[in-house]
Each structure stands twice: as structure tokens, then as C-alpha cells.
Design an enzyme around this catalytic site. Structure first.
Site, PDB file in Angstrom:
ATOM      1  N   HIS A  68       0.844  -1.201   0.000  1.00  0.00           N
ATOM      2  CA  HIS A  68       0.000   0.000   0.000  1.00  0.00           C
ATOM      3  C   HIS A  68       0.872   1.242   0.000  1.00  0.00           C
ATOM      4  O   HIS A  68       2.095   1.157   0.064  1.00  0.00           O
ATOM      5  CB  HIS A  68      -0.981  -0.014   1.164  1.00  0.00           C
ATOM      6  N   ASP A  72       6.071   4.030   4.983  1.00  0.00           N
ATOM      7  CA  ASP A  72       6.868   2.979   5.616  1.00  0.00           C
ATOM      8  C   ASP A  72       6.752   1.664   4.836  1.00  0.00           C
ATOM      9  O   ASP A  72       7.313   0.649   5.214  1.00  0.00           O
ATOM     10  CB  ASP A  72       6.488   2.804   7.101  1.00  0.00           C
ATOM     11  N   HIS A  73       6.023   1.688   3.722  1.00  0.00           N
ATOM     12  CA  HIS A  73       5.942   0.511   2.851  1.00  0.00           C
ATOM     13  C   HIS A  73       6.451   0.784   1.440  1.00  0.00           C
ATOM     14  O   HIS A  73       6.696  -0.146   0.683  1.00  0.00           O
ATOM     15  CB  HIS A  73       4.512  -0.022   2.808  1.00  0.00           C
ATOM     16  N   ASP A 178      -0.342  -4.143   5.633  1.00  0.00           N
ATOM     17  CA  ASP A 178      -1.144  -3.723   6.782  1.00  0.00           C
ATOM     18  C   ASP A 178      -2.602  -3.979   6.429  1.00  0.00           C
ATOM     19  O   ASP A 178      -3.015  -3.750   5.302  1.00  0.00           O
ATOM     20  CB  ASP A 178      -0.928  -2.232   7.065  1.00  0.00           C
ATOM     21  N   GLU A 203       1.332  -8.636   9.571  1.00  0.00           N
ATOM     22  CA  GLU A 203       1.701  -7.514  10.422  1.00  0.00           C
ATOM     23  C   GLU A 203       1.186  -7.806  11.824  1.00  0.00           C
ATOM     24  O   GLU A 203       0.293  -8.635  12.009  1.00  0.00           O
ATOM     25  CB  GLU A 203       1.074  -6.219   9.894  1.00  0.00           C
ATOM     26  N   HIS A 414       6.352  -6.217  11.412  1.00  0.00           N
ATOM     27  CA  HIS A 414       5.635  -4.964  11.600  1.00  0.00           C
ATOM     28  C   HIS A 414       4.989  -4.898  12.990  1.00  0.00           C
ATOM     29  O   HIS A 414       3.772  -4.756  13.127  1.00  0.00           O
ATOM     30  CB  HIS A 414       4.577  -4.813  10.498  1.00  0.00           C
TER      31      HIS A 414
END
Lengths: 591, 665
Positions: A68, A72-73, A178, A203, A414
Site C-alpha cells: 500500500h 513505511d511501505h 497492513d 503484520e 511490523h
């Protein structure tokens, strides 16, 4: 034994910088390519030199998958593809592909223009990087190459968030990115079918939390905002431009409408309108209710929420301001926070998770004196509230997803090590599967035990399913065949066919057995007697009396001769080829 | 594999494929050309239509004059329009497992199938197909239900009566299959049975068959379907386009290596070039408006209209039409325009890129914003206040038998300033106009059909090379009106198998293999022997489990203990039948080695005699004789089971030794 290897380069016992390497059946896939909000040095990006010491990344990696658009991804993607150098395919969903470059550009601007960093990726690099992106549909099976296929599932969380199944032959891994297992005001809940992966990488942000009902949290949030505004205070809600912001806007918009409130609501950055536009155009990715009613009323057209101007921050009287970024680590939200922090009438509501090292994380952990740039000390008098609106699955949700997908192994990323430890135990107890939680740079190896697909000749399969006195398809049956292994093909055929194909003659094995019976009658009478007996005993078999005086039972031949010395004794010659036999049912001893 | 052909209409197909153990319906198109035999349903009382004379038969009888009316030499049924359903008697439709929909035009008979036949299966379609299909159905139901008609004509359908009627009613086929329109509750019930799918999604049907929709390039969300097992592949091509309009381009590569390719939904106007037609459409429109006339465009509420609006968007200003109002009237006009903007993922590359900006993919958003295009649910209400002439009106239904278009035909038909432009190819425009004759209004025929033409088809077939092609019979001969145009038919080798309504085809194919999985434990236990270089054999004796059409081989359970007494127990029913294994035997047995083996195993008195064909091995003490020949071994002994088993195993051992020896070479 075949194995799957997983190495987190980021997000191993940590939140931020998600980047996980997976090797499955000779294929190497990189899952996410994120940055770490808590660091400003080298540590903000994953250590890509780990992937391969010498040689190009493109040669080593078969593909990169981005779950996504959160930084942070995906924040390290242009660095990875343009500066380190990767030219292979990058997969993401359409909304992610649309929104990701905007957030990257935003991130670049803050880093380069505001903080003055050099040696960072450029706008052109973001564009070049996005050219390598292949957009995927939900549930579409994307054939990366002949063996490797990937498939996206809806993950909730943010617009366009997806979980990915990575499959080679019958081995598979699911990476959740996530996700959110409960639908919210604007997105649906994550869903996956019972795909039974060898490994589920999930996650675990809220590994130990079981959150109360969404309604309660929403009521709480509205109550706090309302109270602050009523007493003339200002409410700051640090958010990321896309995601929680839209959910909370919908929430406040309907509340303002219902309560007929007048205090202004502002949304910082010019991104908002654009962001809302994305939601309108990708409305098929939102929840069912919004999708159903969008023709009559588009939920992303707000009446009460207006664009924010920097000067408004000093206006007297109550107001609610959504400002970016969400962790108070930079930008407008931090500026407003500094202005308002000194007044106890004001309130800051943190609606999401804050990474260690950010101002958001500091105030949430109770710190009230902050050292700002230039050794300045900022005293925080305003009320600090934390409300978990970030759309991650809680412990219950994670367990629910495991139940849905039925993985053979689980691997946690995560999340924080301590919380993971707790969840790991719970998963192992409840599902009796192995659960792993590697740290960054630590490799976990999982052995798979795949069954081997072979081609069975229809003739053999049909014969085997048709045989048997009870034609019950569900009952397991014993079958005999010959497996021909040639090059890499496996074919299961009947032994006769195998011999024929290979040009071999069958070697027949025949048995003859002499049975002596006391019977003074003539030979043909003995035969008749045996014949009648067999007919009576073997009702399910074909028993025949041939003109030459012999008897056949299926392929078994029986002949009778008189004993050469004793005419009162007859010798029965029972002859059969070596195969599954009926003989067991014939009892000559009964004579 | 069998194909049941339930519809004779080549572009509105309805076929049922029986493949392995599944029954799959491919599309359920509704033939609406039957409505052309009916009088239009006017929204406001039409004196002209109500004054039409009743039909007087040749023999002077007038018993049909209430049901049938004459207008300019044509006879029309004065009743609620009816549609021709697909065959419902050719096979029991309650046995259909799934229905695959290829595009929104091909699902209009869905409520008739799912609500009237005992259907209990699942329908698969893409999201745009469902959403737009719903809009088409809603419009259809709405335009028929809002003009209630007291009378329903059925006398004329009587076979004896129909014989007496003038053409084309006399020749109307399958009139017994003509039905009134369904209702909204039926539409909703039908649509609730649909499961949404995405392109290239693999959907397992009962573990036996996998179906996959592929982009067909014809309309938003339109698909072709692959129906395959591990060894057979059937491609169902329906309504495909290679032109770059708004939908995602056609996926051709995935159609390769088909055993059978079912080809339907080719262009209905093979001689017209869509681009040329759009040009003609624009110029006729501009000319009429400049002369002060109105333009009527009978159309469906979705599909080509998006492309026309896009053309006009580019054309309006340059043609000086910026002040001419464009109206789009349909109960679903607003929904259709809104929906078109949210299916970014189903659009062509150009339009997708716009969404990334983010901008609406279709420029009609801007036409609406700038008030150049206005949309209304019907002619009543707001429209009557805003209505200004001259203007351009897009409205349905293209058959001109119901919907708001009827009103404008009556209103504008008398003036030669006005023009009706036909763009939809589904109805013959002359037939559509028949009940409005005599007509002063200009009529322009610009059919825009973007579906494959015969040149594109033969190129496609050459590329994807199916073993067999199946198509409606119409495609195997030139069109009846152009019988010299042999280029307007499918040309492929071997020639296509053709079908017509109510026919059952047996499709040629031979299945020889099936997939089976060998469990790892069993695989470990197998002993492969290399028979020839690169080729190994292993004898497999295993439990076959079949569940959900998936076959799995597992290790057999431990063999039961050999019975100690001669009395044998019957195998009980709950224990799976377990019979001993027959290993593969081939080749000859080297007698010297066999004798050595025997001696090693304690047979001390072995005697060997040569015979013409081989050898005889005598075991004197055991009173046993073994004949060994090139391809057979015969063991003759008394009833001594342990001895037999031992000898049998030794024979096998001998053979294995031989194989190992041959390996060494």
C-alpha cells in the site's frame, strides 16, 4: 526438502521500513520497500546491499510487491530502483500506483527542500521508478513468469491496500501488508479465501491489543472534540493526507451536520482536495455503503471542511484542524502543534500509531517537555489524547485472518518484539502451527512438503474408480499403476501401457497348484460337482464350464484328472497368473 | 463435451457447455428484435397511434382488429412489447451450475433464467458488467412499466391465426417463447446471484474446471472466458473489439492453445467502419443544428454514448455548437455518467493515466460541469422547464418502441428540419421507423459497432490457432443481403462447426489424462528404476482418494496380518479393499542367476533341464517345477502358499538383478 526462506530487511520486530525478502522455489521476491520515520540517517532505508553482494538486483529479484501507499511501505522505492538500481517489475494495485508517487514527492520535498538534504532521490527518479510499476486488479492472477504467480486480496487499511499471495507450483506465501479486519466509515474489511499458504507473513502492530468496538471509539472521539470546541479550545488532529483523514472527516462532517455546529473545520495541505478526488475515482475500493450511495451523495464531498491557511492558526476561537504529517515529526502539523501546545484549553488527538523518535511518540509516552531544534524547550500544556483509529487488525483480527487463510506456518513482522512474543504463543497454542518472528537481517527457513502433481491416464483412473463391488466414489481405493518419469514429466499409467510405451514385453508369472480330492466318481462328474460348488460360492464372479471339460473362474483355470495310481483320487490343477486374486474366496478344503 | 445452443442470435448468445462434470451457461442474451413487431408505447397519449386502423384479414374478417393495427402498410401488435427468450426446453436449466456473463448486453435474459427455471447456481461477471447491466435492466423495466397497457394480445400467436397474417408477423419465429418484461424485484433477485470477478482471476468450479475472464476490449468490464481443466481448454469469445475506444484492450494472447474456440458477438455491420460512422454522426448532427433542427439519437444509456460524448467534446467548439444544449434523458442517465468515472481499472491506458492525476477519465464530466450536457431521468419534471430547441437529445430505447425516444419521434417526426441518427446496430433502422411512417424528419444511419469484423477474426484465429472453431451458422455464410461477399464469413481451417438455435453439438476432443497428486510420503516410498537412459519407471500401489473432483494418492494402509489358519475372514466392508501389489515384470529371467538365488535361499536340490523354449527348474524335495521361458515363468507346486510367495519374490529379485546389471552398461 523444499524450503521457503524469509529475511526481513526492515519491519523485523519493528514498525517502519517494511521490506521482506522471500525465497520460494528458486524465486526471490521483495515485499514492500519502505522508509523508517524514526531515522534521518542511513537507517531510514533498508540495507539493500544484503540482497546481493555482487551483481545487479534485477538479476537476483524476480519481482517487488508494494502492499500500500504508506511511506513505511513504499518510501524507499525510488532510492531502491533508481539509485541502487532495479529494473524488474514492481507490482501494486491501481490506487496505490496513483497515490504512491504523490506521497513520495511530498516526502522528497520535506527532506530535500525543507531539511536541505542532498543525495536524495529526485522528482525524475520518482517518475522513472513509477514507470516500472505494473498495476494489478484484486483477485487477478498475475503471471510474473512461467512459474511465479501473484494475486492481490482486499486488505482495508487504506485506499488500495492489498494482501498478496505469492505462489510457485503448489508452494505459496501470503503477505498481508497492513490490514484491517473490521470495516470502517470508508473502507471495507480485509478478506482472503481459504488458500492454505505454507506461510502467512502478517503484520502485528496491535498484537496485544483487543480494541473495543469502533462505535465506542468514535463516540469518544466526537465527545472530546465537541467538549474542547465548546470551551473555546482548538483541536489539532495530525494525520496523513490519505487514509485515516478521510474516515475522520466523514465522521466529523456528519456530526457537525447533525449537531448543527458552527466552529470551523480545516484540512491543512492542498493535498486534501486531491486526496478526496482519489477516493471519488476509486470508489470501488471503499466500503459497500459508500459505493451504493455514491451516485446520490458522494461521501467525499465535504460541506463543513475547508482548506486551511497558515494564518488561520492564530485566529481566536475554537477550530478543528487536520494537519499532516501524522506523527508530528515535521511539516505543518508540527508547526501548529508548537503554536498551540502552550494552552491547556487546546487538545491534540493522535489518531494513529507513532514511530519511536517522533514528537508524536514522545508526547504519547507522557513526555511534557520537548527539546526542539536549537535547544529550545517546548512545554506541552495542551491535552494529549491517543485514539487508535489506525486501521490495523488487532489481536482478534489477526487470529481471524489466520483462521480464514489456514496457513501451515505464521511469521510476524511490523510490530514490537515483546508484543510479538505474546501473539506468537497465542497463535502456536490455538492453531498448532509454527510461528516465527525474525529480527531484521535474520533468516527464517520453513520446510515445505509439497505433494507431487502427476498426469494419470484417464483409462487407469476410470478403471480404478470403476472397479470394486461398491461403486462408491468417495471410498478410497487401492490402485496400481506405473509411474513413467521422463525428463521432467511424470505420468502414471497402467503397467500394461507402460510396457507397451517402452516397447517391453510383459513377463508372465503363472502358478499351477495341484489339489487332491477323494472322489470315486468319473472325472467329468467331479468337474461338474466342482463347477456347481463354485457357482454357488462365487456368485459375484463369472464361473464357466468350458466344452473341453475345464472350468474358468475369471482368469483362473481349473482342470481335473484322475490320479495315475489311485483312481479314487482326483487331481485338480488350479492355474492362475500372478495378479490380484480371487483365490482367497475359494476354499477347496470344503470338499 | 456438448454445446447446447439456446439462442439463434449471433450477438446475443446463450449457450450451455457441458464440460467434465460441470454445466456452464455462456451468456444469456435477450433477443429484443421481437419488439419491432409491436406498436410504440407513447408517454403521452398519441392521437396518431390511437387512430390507427385495426387489421382486416384478406377474407374480410376483423376479429384481430383489437390486437393488430396497420400503419403505412405494416401490421403491428397493439400490446406490451415482448422479448424472445432463449430456449428453455432443450435441457433442464435447473441443472446449470454456473452462468458466465461476457458483457452487459449479453445478460438481459438473466432474470428469466435465474427466476423461472429453478436455477440454483452462481453467476459470474465483472463489476462494471453488473453495475451497467443493472442500469440497462432498470431502464428497460422503467420504460415499460411506466406506460401501463391494459390489453395484452395473444390471439394472433395462435399457430392457425398466425398463418393468416401478413409478413413479417406470419414469419415471426418462436412466438410461443415471447415473454413480457420482468420486474425490478426479479432483476434484483437475479443480480443478487452474481459473484464479482476480475480479469485474469482463476475461479475453480467444483475442483474440476477453472474459468477465467479476460478483457475483451468491447465495453466496460466486457470479458471473454477461458474454461479449462489441466488438459483441455475452451475459449469463449463474445463481443470483442480491437479498436481503441474506452475499455481496456482485448487480451488475445491468453486465448492461445485452445482445443475449442466458441466465437460469437462479431460486428453486426461488417461493411461499416466505426471511425467513419462517428465522423458522419458528427457532421450530420452539426448540419441539422445549424439549420435550426433538432437531433435525436436513440441509444442505450451506456457504451458507445461515452465515445460519442467524447467526440462531441472535442468537436463542439470547432463546429460552433457551444451554445447548443445536449440532453441525455434516461432514468439511469445520472448513474451511467457517474459509474463511467469510477471504473478506472477497467479502462484503456490513456484513461487510466488521467485517473492518476487525478482527473475524471471521461471528458463528459467537464461537459456536465460547464452545463453543455444536461441529464434528466425523464421528459417530465425539470426537463420540461429547461428544454430549449434546437437541441441534441440522447435517449432510449434504440428499438423506438418504448422509452422517452417515442415522445420525440412523435414530436419531431413531422418536420424535415429534424434528424434522427441511428448509432446502435442492434435494430434495423427501417423496421424501427415503420410505425412512425409517414415521416418528414431526416433519418441518418451511422451504426457504430466496434466488435470484431471478419478480417480481424481471421487474423485473430491465425494468431491463437484453436484446434476447432464453433460459431453461429450466420458466420459460415455471407450475409443474406450480400451473398456475393464471401469475405464476410469466417474463413479458417478446419472449417468452423456451426450451430443454430435449439441445436446440440458434440464438440470434438479426447481427454487422455487427469491430474493427480502424489503425497510426499508416498513419493518417498517409490523406487524408480531407470529402464532406458533418461526414462525411469516406478511401480505405484497406493490409495486413491477422490474428493471435490481432486485426486490424491496416499500410502496404502499397512497390509493386514497374513491369516494364520487356512480359514479366511471375509474382508469387512469398512476397511478399504486392500489387494496385494502386482509389481511390474518385464524382460527375461537369467536362469543361472535364478538358480544361485534359489540356492542362497536354502534350496539345495535344484536341477535345471533345458527345453526348446527355455529351462525347467526342478525343486525335488518341494515337488515343485518352474518353467522359465523368454517372457513367462510358470510355477507348478502343491498347495503351499508360503512356498509360492517365496518363489514369487525370488523371481522378482532375479529380475531386479537383471535390471541393475543393464544399468551398469
Amino acid at each position: 526438502m523444499p524450503e521457503i526462506k524469509v529475511t526481513p530487511l526492515g519491519a523485523g520486530q519493528d514498525v517502519g521500513r517494511s521490506c521482506i525478502l522471500v525465497s520460494i522455489a528458486g524465486k526471490n521476491v521483495m515485499l514492500d520497500c519502505g522508509m523508517h520515520m524514526g531515522y534521518n540517517d542511513d537507517r531510514r532505508f533498508p540495507d539493500f546491499s544484503y540482497i546481493t553482494q555482487n551483481g545487479r538486483l534485477t538479476d537476483f529479484l524476480d519481482c517487488v510487491i508494494i502492499s500500500h501507499f504508506h511511506l513505511d511501505h513504499c518510501g524507499a522505492l525510488p532510492y531502491f530502483s533508481e539509485m541502487v538500481g532495479y529494473d524488474g517489475p514492481i507490482y501494486m494495485t491501481h490506487p496505490t500506483k496513483a497515490i504512491c508517487p504523490i506521497l513520495l514527492e511530498d516526502y522528497r520535498k520535506i527532506t530535500v527542500d525543507k531539511k536541505g538534504e542532498t543525495n536524495f532521490f529526485t522528482s525524475q527518479m520518482i517518475k522513472d521508478c513509477m514507470k516500472k510499476v505494473v498495476a494489478v486488479h484484486l483477485h487477478q492472477t498475475v503471471q510474473v513468469d512461467e512459474e511465479l504467480e501473484i494475486k492481490a486480496y482486499y486488505a482495508g487499511h487504506v485506499l488500495g491496500a492489498a494482501m498478496f499471495q505469492i505462489k510457485v507450483g503448489c508452494e505459496s506465501v501470503v503477505y498481508t501488508g497492513d490490514y484491517n479486519m473490521t470495516p470502517d466509515r470508508h473502507l471495507g474489511a480485509a478478506w482472503i479465501d481459504k488458500c492454505r499458504p505454507d506461510l502467512l507473513i502478517t503484520e502485528s502492530t496491535y498484537a496485544t491489543t483487543i480494541r473495543d468496538s469502533k462505535r465506542c471509539r468514535e463516540r469518544d472521539f466526537l465527545k472530546k472534540v465537541h467538549e474542547t470546541v465548546e470551551r473555546g479550545g482548538k483541536v489539532l488532529i495530525p494525520v496523513f493526507a490519505l487514509g485515516r483523514a478521510q474516515e475522520l472527516c466523514i465522521l466529523l462532517e456528519t456530526f457537525w451536520e447533525r449537531m448543527n455546529l458552527k466552529a470551523p473545520i480545516y484540512f491543512s495541505t492542498g493535498l486534501t482536495e486531491k486526496a478526496n478526488h482519489y477516493y471519488k475515482l476509486f470508489i470501488t475500493w471503499t466500503n459497500q455503503k459508500i459505493r451504493k450511495t455514491f451516485v446520490q451523495r458522494n461521501m467525499f464531498e465535504f460541506k463543513h471542511i475547508k482548506a486551511f491557511d497558515r494564518a488561520f492558526a492564530d485566529n481566536p476561537g475554537p477550530m478543528v484542524v487536520f494537519a499532516t504529517p501524522g506523527m508530528l515529526h515535521a511539516g505543518q502539523s508540527l508547526q501548529i502543534f508548537r503554536k498551540w501546545a502552550g494552552n491547556e484549553k487546546n487538545m491534540v488527538i493522535m489518531p494513529g500509531y507513532c514511530v519511536q523518535g517522533t514528537v508524536g511518540h514522545k508526547i504519547l509516552s507522557g513526555q511534557r517537555k520537548l527539546e526542539m531544534e536549537g535547544r529550545q524547550i517546548l512545554e506541552v500544556k495542551m491535552q494529549v489524547e491517543y485514539m487508535s483509529f489506525s486501521a490495523h487488525a488487532d489481536a482478534k483480527g489477526i487470529m481471524q485472518l489466520i483462521r480464514q487463510a489456514e496457513p501451515r506456518n505464521v511469521l510476524l513482522v511490523h510490530g514490537e518484539a515483546k508484543k510479538m512474543e505474546f501473539l506468537k504463543q497465542k497463535i502456536e497454542q490455538e492453531f498448532h502451527v509454527n510461528c516465527y518472528m525474525p529480527a531484521n537481517g535474520e533468516t527464517t527457513t520453513i520446510f515445505t512438503n509439497p505433494s507431487i502433481p502427476v498426469d494419470i491416464s484417464l483409462g487407469l483412473l476410470k478403471r480404478e474408480t470403476a472397479i470394486g463391488l461398491l461403486p462408491d466414489a468417495k471410498k478410497p481405493k487401492l490402485m496400481h499403476g506405473t509411474l513413467i518419469m521422463k525428463d521432467n514429466s511424470f505420468r502414471l499409467v497402467s503397467p500394461e501401457q507402460a510396457l507397451k510405451e517402452l516397447g517391453l514385453a510383459e513377463h508372465q508369472l503363472r502358478f499351477t497348484c495341484r489339489v487332491h480330492i477323494q472322489d470315486p466318481r468319473k472325472e467329468h462328474e467331479t468337474v461338474l460337482r466342482v463347477y456347481n460348488h463354485l457357482k454357488g460360492v462365487l456368485k459375484d464372479y463369472s464361473v464357466q464350464h468350458l466344452p473341453d471339460g475345464s472350468i474358468t473362474v475369471e482368469s483362473i483355470l481349473i482342470q481335473a484328472t484322475a490320479h495315475s495310481e489311485d483312481q479314487g483320487t482326483k487331481v485338480l490343477l488350479v492355474s492362475w497368473t500372478y495378479q490380484v486374486g480371487i483365490l482367497e474366496d475359494i476354499h477347496f478344503n470344503q470338499f | 463435451m456438448k454445446l447446447y445452443c439456446l439462442s439463434g442470435h449471433p450477438t446475443l448468445p446463450c449457450n450451455v457447455l457441458k464440460f467434465k462434470s460441470t454445466t456452464i451457461m455462456l451468456d444469456c442474451g435477450l433477443d429484443m428484435t421481437s419488439t419491432l413487431n409491436f406498436l410504440p408505447l407513447p408517454l403521452v397519449q398519441s392521437p396518431r397511434l390511437s387512430k390507427l386502423p385495426g387489421l382486416v384479414l384478406k377474407d374480410g374478417s376483423t376479429f384481430l382488429d383489437k390486437e393488430l393495427k396497420e400503419c403505412s402498410g405494416h401490421v403491428f401488435v397493439d400490446s406490451v412489447p415482448e422479448f424472445c427468450l432463449p430456449e428453455t426446453e432443450l435441457l433442464d436449466l435447473s441443472t446449470v451450475d454456473v452462468i458466465l456473463i461476457s458483457n452487459y448486453h449479453c445478460m438481459m435474459a438473466l432474470p428469466y433464467i435465474t427466476e423461472y427455471t429453478g436455477f440454483t447456481g452462481t453467476v459470474y461477471a465483472t463489476e462494471p458488467t453488473v453495475q451497467i447491466g443493472r442500469l440497462l435492466m432498470e431502464e428497460l423495466v422503467n420504460s415499460i412499466e411506466r406506460v401501463p397497457k391494459a390489453q395484452s394480445a395473444s390471439t394472433w400467436k395462435n399457430k392457425e391465426v398466425q398463418r393468416l397474417l401478413p409478413a413479417p408477423l406470419k414469419d415471426a419465429v418462436e412466438v410461443s417463447m415471447w415473454r413480457k418484461c420482468y420486474t425490478m424485484p426479479e432483476v434484483n433477485a437475479a443480480l443478487s446471484k452474481i459473484q464479482l470477478v476480475g480479469y485474469s482471476q482463476k475461479i475453480e468450479l467444483f475442483g474440476a474446471v477453472q474459468v477465467t475472464p479476460l478483457s475483451s476490449g468491447y465495453a466496460l468490464g466486457s470479458s471473454n472466458w477461458i474454461i479449462q481443466s489441466h488438459y483441455e481448454k475452451v475459449s469463449y469469445v463474445s463481443g470483442s473489439s480491437l479498436l481503441t475506444t474506452h475499455p481496456q484492450p482485448m487480451d488475445q494472447a491468453s486465448l492461445k492453445n485452445s482445443d475449442v474456440l466458441i466465437l460469437t458477438g462479431l460486428t453486426q455491420i461488417p461493411t461499416a467502419n466505426p471511425d467513419g460512422m462517428v465522423g458522419e454522426f458528427c457532421s450530420n448532427l452539426a448540419m441539422t443544428v445549424r439549420n435550426g433542427g433538432n437531433v435525436l439519437v436513440p441509444c442505450y444509456p451506456s457504451g458507445v454514448i461515452y465515445d460519442l460524448l467524447e467526440c462531441l467534446y472535442q468537436y463542439i467548439d470547432s463546429a460552433g455548437l457551444s451554445n447548443v444544449p445536449f440532453y441525455f434523458i434516461s432514468p439511469v442517465a445520472n448513474s451511467s455518467l457517474e459509474f463511467s468515472q469510477i471504473f478506472a481499472e477497467w479502462l484503456c491506458h490513456n484513461k487510466q493515466t488521467k485517473v492518476y492525476l487525478p482527473e475524471p477519465p471521461f471528458p463528459h464530466a467537464e461537459l456536465i460541469q460547464t452545463n453543455k450536457l444536461k441529464h434528466y431521468p425523464s421528459i417530465h419534471g425539470d426537463f420540461s422547464n429547461d428544454f430549449k430547441q434546437p437541441c441534441v437529445i440522447f435517449t432510449g430505447h434504440p428499438s423506438l418502441r418504448f422509452g422517452d425516444v417515442v415522445h420525440f419521434m412523435e414530436l419531431w417526426g413531422k418536420s424535415s428540419l429534424n434528424t434522427v441518427i441511428f448509432t446502435e446496430p442492434d435494430f434495423s433502422y427501417l423496421d424501427a421507423l415503420a410505425p412512425y411512417q409517414p415521416l418528414a424528419m431526416k433519418c441518418v444511419y451511422c451504426p457504430i459497432d466496434t466488435r470484431l469484423n471478419f478480417i480481424q477474426v481471421s487474423k485473430l484465429l491465425k494468431e491463437v490457432q484453436p484446434l476447432h472453431v464453433v460459431c453461429p451458422e450466420q458466420y459460415t455464410q455471407p450475409p443474406p443481403s450480400q451473398s456475393h461477399r464471401t469475405d464476410l464469413m469466417i474463413d479458417c481451417q478446419p472449417p468452423p462447426m456451426s450451430y443454430r438455435r435449439a441445436e446440440v453439438l458434440t464438440l470434438p476432443y479426447k481427454r487422455r489424462y487427469e491430474k493427480i497428486e502424489i503425497m510426499p510420503e508416498l513419493a518417498d516410498s517409490l523406487v524408480p528404476l531407470e529402464i532406458k537412459p533418461g526414462i525411469s519407471l516406478a511401480t505405484v500401489s497406493a490409495m486413491l482418494h477422490t474428493k471435490d473432483n481432486k485426486h490424491v494418492l496416499q500410502l496404502p494402509p499397512k497390509p493386514p496380518q497374513p491369516p494364520t489358519s487356512k480359514k479366511r475372514k471375509r474382508v469387512s466392508d469398512d476397511v478399504p479393499e486392500c489387494k496385494p501389489l502386482k509389481p511390474l515384470l518385464s524382460g527375461s529371467i537369467p536362469v543361472d542367476q535364478f538358480v544361485q538365488t534359489l540356492e542362497k535361499h536354502g534350496f539345495s536340490d535344484v536341477k535345471v533341464e533345458d527345453t526348446a523354449k527355455g529351462h525347467i527348474v526342478l525343486l525335488q524335495e518341494a515337488e515343485t517345477l518352474i518353467q522359465i521361458e523368454e517372457d513367462s515363468t510358470h510355477i507348478i507346486c502343491d498347495n503351499d502358499e508360503p512356498l509360492r510367495v517365496k518363489l514369487r519374490d525370488l523371481v522378482h529379485e532375479g529380475r531386479k538383478v537383471k535390471l541393475c546389471c543393464s544399468d551398469a552398461h
